[in-house]
Design an enzyme around this catalytic site. Sequence first.
Site, PDB file in Angstrom:
ATOM      1  N   ASP A 137      -1.978  -1.862  -3.163  1.00  0.00           N
ATOM      2  CA  ASP A 137      -1.402  -0.655  -3.761  1.00  0.00           C
ATOM      3  C   ASP A 137      -0.436  -1.022  -4.873  1.00  0.00           C
ATOM      4  O   ASP A 137       0.669  -0.499  -4.956  1.00  0.00           O
ATOM      5  CB  ASP A 137      -0.709   0.184  -2.683  1.00  0.00           C
ATOM      6  CG  ASP A 137      -0.367   1.585  -3.192  1.00  0.00           C
ATOM      7  OD1 ASP A 137      -0.983   2.008  -4.184  1.00  0.00           O
ATOM      8  OD2 ASP A 137       0.518   2.223  -2.608  1.00  0.00           O
ATOM      9  N   GLU A 167      -6.230  -4.043  -6.040  1.00  0.00           N
ATOM     10  CA  GLU A 167      -5.110  -3.359  -6.694  1.00  0.00           C
ATOM     11  C   GLU A 167      -3.966  -4.329  -6.993  1.00  0.00           C
ATOM     12  O   GLU A 167      -2.794  -4.037  -6.771  1.00  0.00           O
ATOM     13  CB  GLU A 167      -4.624  -2.166  -5.872  1.00  0.00           C
ATOM     14  CG  GLU A 167      -5.476  -0.931  -6.082  1.00  0.00           C
ATOM     15  CD  GLU A 167      -4.792   0.361  -5.658  1.00  0.00           C
ATOM     16  OE1 GLU A 167      -3.589   0.549  -5.941  1.00  0.00           O
ATOM     17  OE2 GLU A 167      -5.468   1.197  -5.036  1.00  0.00           O
ATOM     18  N   ASP A 277     -11.773  -3.142  -0.510  1.00  0.00           N
ATOM     19  CA  ASP A 277     -11.524  -1.715  -0.328  1.00  0.00           C
ATOM     20  C   ASP A 277     -12.772  -0.985  -0.819  1.00  0.00           C
ATOM     21  O   ASP A 277     -12.968  -0.785  -2.016  1.00  0.00           O
ATOM     22  CB  ASP A 277     -10.290  -1.296  -1.123  1.00  0.00           C
ATOM     23  CG  ASP A 277     -10.009   0.198  -1.000  1.00  0.00           C
ATOM     24  OD1 ASP A 277     -10.692   0.871  -0.198  1.00  0.00           O
ATOM     25  OD2 ASP A 277      -9.110   0.685  -1.705  1.00  0.00           O
TER      26      ASP A 277
END
Length: 957
Positions: A137, A167, A277
């Site tokens: 994130d 990310e 992911d």
Amino acid sequence: MEISPASGKRGQSHLSSRSPTGGDRDEGLTTEMQVVETQSKSLCTDMTTKEEKSAGEVMKMREKDEHSEQESASINKSVQHQYFQSLTSQGVSLKCQDPEGDGPHDQHPKVEHFLGQPVQYELEDRDRLSVLTWNLDGLDSEDLLRRAGGLFSNIKKYRPDVLLLQELVPEYLHCLKKHFVNYTFLQGSDEDYFSGIMLRKSRVQLLHSNIVKFRTTSMGRNLLLAYVSFFGRELCVMTSHLESCKTSYQERQVQLTKVWTRMREVPKNVSVIFGGDTNLRDKEVSRLGGLPEGICDVWEALGEPEDCRYTWDTETNDNKDIPHSVRLRFDRVFLQAARDGPAVTPESMELIGQERLSCGYFTSDHWGILCAFTVGPEVPTNKSSCKRRRNKRREQMGINGGESHSETMSGQVLDGDNVKKGLSLQGESSQSLDSGAETPQDPGQQTECFLGHPVQCELEEKDKLTVLTWNLDGHDQELKRLGGLFSNIKKYRPEIILLQEFKTPYLRFLMIHFKNYHILTRHFSSYFTCIMLRKSRVQLLSYKTVKLPSKTMQRDLLMAHVKFCGRELYVMTSHLIYGKENSQERLDQIGKVWTQIREAPDNVAVIFGGDTNLRDWEVNKLGGPPEGISDVWEALGKPEDCRYTWDMETNDNKDIPKTIRMRLDRIFTRASTDGAAVVPKNMALIGQERLNCGLFASDHWGVLCDFTVKPQDTPHESTCKRPPEANVKEEEKKEGDEMKKNEEEPRSMSNHDKPSKQPSKAARMAISIGNLFKEHVEDKDKLTVLSWSLDGLDEGAERRCGGLLRSINKYQPDIILLQEVIPLYLAVLGTYFWNYEILPGSDDASSTCIMLKKYRVRLLRSDVVNYPTTEMNRNLLMAYVNFYGRELCVMTSHLESGKENSQERMNQLRRVWKRMREAPDDVTVIFGGDTNLRDWEVKTQKIPLPVQFTISDEIHF
């Protein structure tokens, strides 16, 4: 470390495209996250475990005083020095590792460093591989550097061998590189946010890596993969961040299929581990028919442990301000275990990062997945076992993979190992098939190669001709089915193959693995027809295309004039318009086909095979085939087992609700009156075996026919259409004038300066190897090299291709180094230039290519070197060759484009120069390519030319 305002804005622009931040974590809910500019140079001041106290103290000092970096480094150095002294006093010999350099991976020093603290290597645990995958994130800049401490502490605690991260942002990556010098770093990009791979140097050695772009992504997603060696056992690890948001499910499924395809393309002796992911919902996997055969979901393989079910859980994780609870398994790990290599078995799985940090946040809005695998012992690499492994691999694939693609091609049917080795295979086959100045069409060769296997030519069976016609269903993008065609070609070895619904990626693999066939194509649209002629038994004289009447779908007739063991034949194929509503147009087209068959010379027999899409009532409407033309199936007594070539009762490739059985594929013949007689002997349908992928090779069965070809009585030259008697005298007069001109011309020429006879127009285009350019064989000390960037991605590439063909014909270079080559160009070059070995660099939309003139330059071996940090999929293509007993190395590359990519271009150029200097001292190296270099980049101190290197703009050596 500061995060500049510019970088903060960049992150904010991406938040709008992936709301809610963190990967669409709410079903339809949009959450705007404010990007906070961080001015602190502190590096992860919150280390959540007590064991990181010393490292935390160093970071706090740096937070209090931004100018105290030297003092912090000295404290770290003193702590390490004390530790080394304590080990030395115990009799332990240490060699310090350079934190800036990677160092050799196979030396295994005694200690390595995690956050600056030395740790003893676990070299004894060689059969246990730990893999961590985690979406960090990084786009959420809220306490980003403090949250990074959670990742750091987990890396130090678990010491994973492989980390698969998503990310990542540049600031995050900078911290990781600074504090984990014992890891090798690979990144999918260097802007905005991207995926990355970290490999623990002491246990995992990087072999090579690649970035596969998702061409239809709107969020800049890609697939990052690396081939590694884990204590001598080769593995492939992959990571990706698939398209976010519930509305992007279609693009996400396309990307997931691409990932699975790449996993299946890996050599069968190499295990593959993917972690990332995926943003998947279970129903999306179900829509794709579940996991492909051979690939397992590690969570499911371990019994679906409940404590690892939800990797994105807003019920517990409140990093995102989501008003209601959402629990999904976005992050997944897939495993494809090697079939004939070291076995990899999942051992355990757990979720990490579930401790709340002192800043009040969790490390990420995702939990990390930590998996342990048991890796079996290394398989002995003796010659016999390697041979058995290769044979087993071919059998399992239906003799197959690429586009070798490659294709590489993406989604290619051949596995990546065979696609790469297909280049060396070309060198082997060229020696036995196309050596010297002999034309490859001439029969008489003793051996030929089918998928790399030498086979004795059946020269004694001069009266038996085998013809295969097959619609390959090129509309269906599942290229794994191509293995069915390959296996049947190898099994039956037909002399003539007539293909419909053919696609350009197919052509690439056929050119690589069936060098013993001429491949003739119509044109290069979405799909087209193709004729393959077995060189050892069928000699090509000429071929052409005749357009068929069509209003809606472009259709034509592909014709080839050939000799089969000295007897002339015409072979034809076409794919007539389909659809019941297009009946009249289809009848017009078959009428034109029959007309062309009847207009062939009387002394030449004709064989037509193709997907006619005809219904029996349509043929009856025309009164049956014209006189002299026979339907082979009917001539053989209408065998019941060959009645239906498109049979939805058995073939379920197409999802058709009702059963349809028709004879769409047909073969017509017309016997000659005063030439070779062609008599059908038997017929069979092939391709009725289901492949490993669960599909058949096509939705059509292939039609295989054997013919008996009787000797030709009056062989003579014939044309496609006999000219009227009035034109015969005119043609004879033309030929007489031309012969007279050719006889007089050599008297005014020097034998060394000019050829004795000017080649015809057709010969100039095709450049058939043979006696056309015999004079060049005498120039054994003159090597001609052409390097050219073709700009294949620009519009009008198909029209501009003629310029390349004319230039090759004019200069006849021994070595051709091409850049920006698209599949269209590869197909054209393979069709017209049989006297060249063609080595493509990749199966991407544009690649590099090396062409070697067979009877002057012999390929020894070739290799492709990938640039690890390229964003444009650039690489270095190398070939070691023999030029009249002298070994050379030729290289080509297309370096990174754009002025803004100057630094990456410099890195690639240094890698090129390094490879040039690594060549043996007795081998001369020639590099040619599109370097995109500016003079100031080379002439300034930025990148000086190495000693003993010269720049040459000449193409003659």
